[in-house]
Scaffold this motif. Structure first.
Motif, PDB file in Angstrom:
ATOM      1  N   ASN A  33     -22.264  -1.090 -63.573  1.00  0.00           N
ATOM      2  CA  ASN A  33     -22.362  -1.582 -62.515  1.00  0.00           C
ATOM      3  C   ASN A  33     -23.842  -1.825 -61.932  1.00  0.00           C
ATOM      4  OD1 ASN A  33     -22.272  -1.719 -59.547  1.00  0.00           O
ATOM      5  ND2 ASN A  33     -21.014  -0.189 -59.107  1.00  0.00           N
ATOM      6  N   PRO A  34     -24.202  -3.147 -62.179  1.00  0.00           N
ATOM      7  CA  PRO A  34     -25.623  -3.523 -62.135  1.00  0.00           C
ATOM      8  C   PRO A  34     -25.893  -3.461 -60.632  1.00  0.00           C
ATOM      9  CG  PRO A  34     -24.204  -5.549 -62.352  1.00  0.00           C
ATOM     10  CD  PRO A  34     -23.234  -4.320 -62.727  1.00  0.00           C
ATOM     11  N   ASP A  35     -25.076  -3.538 -59.504  1.00  0.00           N
ATOM     12  CA  ASP A  35     -25.590  -3.168 -58.348  1.00  0.00           C
ATOM     13  C   ASP A  35     -26.117  -2.063 -57.926  1.00  0.00           C
ATOM     14  OD1 ASP A  35     -24.650  -5.613 -57.686  1.00  0.00           O
ATOM     15  OD2 ASP A  35     -22.543  -4.948 -56.943  1.00  0.00           O
ATOM     16  N   LEU A  36     -25.713  -0.793 -58.815  1.00  0.00           N
ATOM     17  CA  LEU A  36     -26.327   0.465 -58.489  1.00  0.00           C
ATOM     18  C   LEU A  36     -27.989   0.332 -58.806  1.00  0.00           C
ATOM     19  CD1 LEU A  36     -23.868   2.800 -60.225  1.00  0.00           C
ATOM     20  CD2 LEU A  36     -24.272   2.566 -57.816  1.00  0.00           C
ATOM     21  N   GLN A  37     -28.431  -0.835 -59.347  1.00  0.00           N
ATOM     22  CA  GLN A  37     -29.874  -0.476 -59.530  1.00  0.00           C
ATOM     23  C   GLN A  37     -30.618  -0.931 -58.347  1.00  0.00           C
ATOM     24  OE1 GLN A  37     -31.864  -0.927 -62.810  1.00  0.00           O
ATOM     25  NE2 GLN A  37     -29.987  -1.064 -64.093  1.00  0.00           N
ATOM     26  N   ARG A  38     -29.953  -1.627 -57.170  1.00  0.00           N
ATOM     27  CA  ARG A  38     -30.735  -1.896 -55.955  1.00  0.00           C
ATOM     28  C   ARG A  38     -30.820  -0.575 -54.919  1.00  0.00           C
ATOM     29  NH1 ARG A  38     -27.537  -6.056 -52.815  1.00  0.00           N
ATOM     30  NH2 ARG A  38     -25.876  -4.638 -53.474  1.00  0.00           N
ATOM     31  N   PHE A  39     -30.007   0.440 -55.170  1.00  0.00           N
ATOM     32  CA  PHE A  39     -29.896   1.355 -54.308  1.00  0.00           C
ATOM     33  C   PHE A  39     -30.693   2.996 -54.852  1.00  0.00           C
ATOM     34  CE2 PHE A  39     -25.989  -1.043 -53.717  1.00  0.00           C
ATOM     35  CZ  PHE A  39     -26.069  -1.129 -52.268  1.00  0.00           C
ATOM     36  N   LEU A  40     -31.144   3.766 -53.927  1.00  0.00           N
ATOM     37  CA  LEU A  40     -31.834   4.854 -54.334  1.00  0.00           C
ATOM     38  C   LEU A  40     -30.727   5.897 -55.055  1.00  0.00           C
ATOM     39  CD1 LEU A  40     -34.036   5.631 -51.217  1.00  0.00           C
ATOM     40  CD2 LEU A  40     -34.687   4.638 -53.527  1.00  0.00           C
ATOM     41  N   GLU A  79     -32.925  17.879 -49.578  1.00  0.00           N
ATOM     42  CA  GLU A  79     -34.206  17.322 -49.767  1.00  0.00           C
ATOM     43  C   GLU A  79     -33.713  15.526 -49.920  1.00  0.00           C
ATOM     44  OE1 GLU A  79     -37.147  18.690 -52.350  1.00  0.00           O
ATOM     45  OE2 GLU A  79     -37.654  20.336 -50.904  1.00  0.00           O
ATOM     46  N   ALA A  80     -32.645  15.423 -50.540  1.00  0.00           N
ATOM     47  CA  ALA A  80     -32.040  14.152 -50.897  1.00  0.00           C
ATOM     48  C   ALA A  80     -32.003  12.925 -49.797  1.00  0.00           C
ATOM     49  CB  ALA A  80     -30.645  14.531 -51.645  1.00  0.00           C
ATOM     50  N   GLY A  81     -32.591  12.146 -50.151  1.00  0.00           N
ATOM     51  CA  GLY A  81     -32.573  10.891 -48.936  1.00  0.00           C
ATOM     52  C   GLY A  81     -32.004   9.674 -49.725  1.00  0.00           C
ATOM     53  N   HIS A  82     -31.302   9.891 -50.762  1.00  0.00           N
ATOM     54  CA  HIS A  82     -30.759   8.671 -51.333  1.00  0.00           C
ATOM     55  C   HIS A  82     -29.259   8.023 -51.080  1.00  0.00           C
ATOM     56  CE1 HIS A  82     -33.658  11.176 -53.586  1.00  0.00           C
ATOM     57  NE2 HIS A  82     -33.885  10.037 -54.576  1.00  0.00           N
ATOM     58  N   THR A  83     -29.147   6.923 -51.452  1.00  0.00           N
ATOM     59  CA  THR A  83     -27.799   6.267 -51.399  1.00  0.00           C
ATOM     60  C   THR A  83     -26.613   6.900 -52.074  1.00  0.00           C
ATOM     61  OG1 THR A  83     -29.247   4.231 -50.984  1.00  0.00           O
ATOM     62  CG2 THR A  83     -26.806   4.094 -50.930  1.00  0.00           C
ATOM     63  N   ALA A 107     -23.579  21.976 -48.706  1.00  0.00           N
ATOM     64  CA  ALA A 107     -24.524  21.080 -48.914  1.00  0.00           C
ATOM     65  C   ALA A 107     -24.093  19.772 -49.552  1.00  0.00           C
ATOM     66  CB  ALA A 107     -25.833  21.759 -49.661  1.00  0.00           C
ATOM     67  N   LEU A 108     -23.229  19.932 -50.452  1.00  0.00           N
ATOM     68  CA  LEU A 108     -22.842  18.615 -50.968  1.00  0.00           C
ATOM     69  C   LEU A 108     -22.058  17.838 -50.162  1.00  0.00           C
ATOM     70  CD1 LEU A 108     -21.421  20.221 -54.300  1.00  0.00           C
ATOM     71  CD2 LEU A 108     -23.073  18.263 -54.173  1.00  0.00           C
ATOM     72  N   ARG A 109     -21.219  18.615 -49.071  1.00  0.00           N
ATOM     73  CA  ARG A 109     -20.410  17.779 -48.230  1.00  0.00           C
ATOM     74  C   ARG A 109     -21.142  17.214 -47.094  1.00  0.00           C
ATOM     75  NH1 ARG A 109     -15.408  16.926 -46.845  1.00  0.00           N
ATOM     76  NH2 ARG A 109     -14.806  16.915 -44.647  1.00  0.00           N
ATOM     77  N   ASP A 110     -22.303  17.924 -46.746  1.00  0.00           N
ATOM     78  CA  ASP A 110     -23.045  17.428 -45.831  1.00  0.00           C
ATOM     79  C   ASP A 110     -24.267  16.166 -46.268  1.00  0.00           C
ATOM     80  OD1 ASP A 110     -22.542  19.288 -43.818  1.00  0.00           O
ATOM     81  OD2 ASP A 110     -24.165  20.747 -44.318  1.00  0.00           O
ATOM     82  N   THR A 111     -24.372  16.441 -47.329  1.00  0.00           N
ATOM     83  CA  THR A 111     -25.131  15.131 -48.005  1.00  0.00           C
ATOM     84  C   THR A 111     -24.112  14.029 -48.166  1.00  0.00           C
ATOM     85  OG1 THR A 111     -26.551  16.528 -49.402  1.00  0.00           O
ATOM     86  CG2 THR A 111     -26.356  14.408 -50.163  1.00  0.00           C
ATOM     87  N   GLY A 112     -23.014  14.242 -48.349  1.00  0.00           N
ATOM     88  CA  GLY A 112     -21.776  13.112 -48.498  1.00  0.00           C
ATOM     89  C   GLY A 112     -21.478  12.538 -47.073  1.00  0.00           C
ATOM     90  N   ARG A 113     -22.079  12.916 -46.029  1.00  0.00           N
ATOM     91  CA  ARG A 113     -22.097  12.272 -44.819  1.00  0.00           C
ATOM     92  C   ARG A 113     -23.006  10.948 -44.676  1.00  0.00           C
ATOM     93  NH1 ARG A 113     -22.133  17.803 -41.530  1.00  0.00           N
ATOM     94  NH2 ARG A 113     -19.922  18.360 -41.704  1.00  0.00           N
TER      95      ARG A 113
END
Length: 175
Positions: A33-40, A79-83, A107-113
């Motif tokens: 998936n080359p589109d993943l390179q565009r996202f954090l 601390e994760a602020g990634h896409t 925390a996984l669920r909250d990050t998934g929002r």
């Protein structure tokens, strides 16, 4: 942004998905998936990663974090602020820290929002099952040609006693 695991099985942002699948299938989905390179993209793995050496990412947007305890995993997730946040499950993080399974799942669920969160393991174990209970979806993909047959409790007991051979991992004997 989306990740297609197989035809018709697509992961979207704003979800927390637990995935059980062969390593080759996950590597194909991430590398194909080359589109993943565009996202954090945050790749989280613990003490040992089966996937990291097979991921072909050259993007500056690809970050790797390696927590060695369940407390450190919670910090990384908070601390994760990634896409995209990809967590390769390591059950050893919760050895002696079972009390942190519920907070880690939350925390996984909250990050998934805010992001696409993927919790990955090649096989189900007790700590993965506890984390996956909070997931929006649980997806299990089998290798081509394998049929999903339920495991009877009797088979699990005989496997533990050495009656059935497991293909996942074997222990070497000490001489």
């Amino acid at each position: 942004m989306r990740i297609e695991l197989r035809r018709g099985i697509t992961l979207h942002p704003g979800t927390f998905t637990a995935v059980i699948a062969p390593q080759a299938l996950i590597l194909s989905a991430l590398n194909g998936n080359p589109d993943l390179q565009r996202f954090l993209f945050l790749f989280v793995c613990g003490n040992y990663s089966r996937l990291l050496s097979g991921i072909g990412r050259t993007s500056a947007n690809f970050e790797v974090r390696r927590p060695f305890t369940a407390d450190q995993l919670l910090t990384v997730l908070n601390e994760a602020g990634h896409t995209v946040v990809f967590v390769e499950h390591d059950p050893t993080l919760f050895d002696g820290g079972e009390r942190l399974l519920a907070p880690a799942a939350a925390a996984l669920r909250d990050t998934g929002r805010e992001a696409l969160v993927i919790l990955y393991a090649p096989a189900m174990d007790r700590s993965f099952a506890a984390l996956a209970r909070q997931a929006d979806r649980l997806i299990e993909l089998l290798p081509p040609g394998e049929t999903g047959q339920p495991i009877r409790p009797r088979d699990v007991r005989s496997r533990r006693k050495g009656g059935l051979q497991s293909r996942a991992q074997q222990t070497l004997e000490v001489f």
